[in-house]
Motif scaffolding. Sequence first.
Motif, PDB file in Angstrom:
ATOM      1  N   LYS A  57      -0.582   7.156  -2.118  1.00 41.81           N
ATOM      2  CA  LYS A  57      -1.431   7.218  -0.893  1.00 41.81           C
ATOM      3  C   LYS A  57      -2.689   6.612  -1.066  1.00 41.81           C
ATOM      4  N   ILE A  58      -3.426   6.279   0.048  1.00 42.08           N
ATOM      5  CA  ILE A  58      -5.050   5.896  -0.012  1.00 42.08           C
ATOM      6  C   ILE A  58      -5.542   7.040   1.196  1.00 42.08           C
ATOM      7  N   GLN A  59      -6.676   7.720   0.692  1.00 42.33           N
ATOM      8  CA  GLN A  59      -7.067   8.752   1.189  1.00 42.33           C
ATOM      9  C   GLN A  59      -8.596   8.625   1.414  1.00 42.33           C
ATOM     10  N   LYS A  60      -9.179   8.166   2.646  1.00 36.88           N
ATOM     11  CA  LYS A  60     -10.436   8.055   2.616  1.00 36.88           C
ATOM     12  C   LYS A  60     -11.386   9.305   2.913  1.00 36.88           C
ATOM     13  N   GLU A 107     -12.882   6.027  -1.452  1.00 32.33           N
ATOM     14  CA  GLU A 107     -11.457   6.114  -1.041  1.00 32.33           C
ATOM     15  C   GLU A 107     -10.730   6.387  -2.345  1.00 32.33           C
ATOM     16  N   LEU A 136      -7.612   6.331  -4.185  1.00 34.26           N
ATOM     17  CA  LEU A 136      -6.027   5.700  -4.428  1.00 34.26           C
ATOM     18  C   LEU A 136      -5.321   6.743  -5.387  1.00 34.26           C
ATOM     19  N   GLU A 150     -14.510  -1.512   0.576  1.00 31.36           N
ATOM     20  CA  GLU A 150     -13.706  -0.957   1.589  1.00 31.36           C
ATOM     21  C   GLU A 150     -12.957  -2.096   2.434  1.00 31.36           C
ATOM     22  N   ILE A 175      -8.870  -2.035   2.258  1.00 33.12           N
ATOM     23  CA  ILE A 175      -7.999  -2.135   3.475  1.00 33.12           C
ATOM     24  C   ILE A 175      -6.771  -2.937   3.347  1.00 33.12           C
ATOM     25  N   TYR A 195      -3.567  -1.202   2.146  1.00 34.08           N
ATOM     26  CA  TYR A 195      -2.873  -0.104   3.283  1.00 34.08           C
ATOM     27  C   TYR A 195      -1.408  -0.406   3.348  1.00 34.08           C
ATOM     28  N   SER A 196      -1.178  -1.864   3.593  1.00 35.56           N
ATOM     29  CA  SER A 196       0.418  -2.205   3.670  1.00 35.56           C
ATOM     30  C   SER A 196       1.286  -1.876   2.746  1.00 35.56           C
ATOM     31  N   ALA A 247       0.782   0.973   0.552  1.00 35.93           N
ATOM     32  CA  ALA A 247       1.188   2.438   0.317  1.00 35.93           C
ATOM     33  C   ALA A 247       2.495   2.773   0.569  1.00 35.93           C
TER      34      ALA A 247
END
Length: 159
Positions: A12-15, A20, A22, A82, A86, A89-90, A92
């Motif tokens: 996951k990625i959590q902002k 962020e 990872l 950032e 981004i 994200y694809s 994750a």
Amino acid sequence: MSKIELSVLFKKIQKDDKKEVLEFHVQGDELEHSDELVQLAGNIAVLEVKNSETDPLTAEFKSIQRDSKKTALKFNVRGDSEDRVIKLYSLAGSNVTLFLEPSQMSIEEFQDATEAHEGIDYSVDKDGTVEVVDGQLSLDDIPSGEPDDVNFDDDDLLN
């Protein structure tokens, strides 16, 4: 220490407001390069996800946690990266190849860069009062009321 290559699940990625997070999982009870990873934890690392469209990222290797089924690797990436994060994200939720190596940056340099920001210069007194440097725009300088009711020239606010 050389570059470490790991086959991982990009969990996951959590902002957060400043960073962020990872998280990657290495499946199984056997972990290649375990000694090197333990030494790298708590330091700054350069991480790269194979076949991603992003350049390598400098991140704080926050923690490594092992249990009977997996090993979780957590990284904090600064806000100024950032746009590169981004692009990840694809990926994750999928299995990826992760490359890790130690960075030349110290943890202090990494944290100082995270805390630096542009904006109003100010200081906070011991009693919690904020002192703003003279000559900067304050809330008192901004007209109140409905937008149609207020007549002012933008240049007047800047001078």
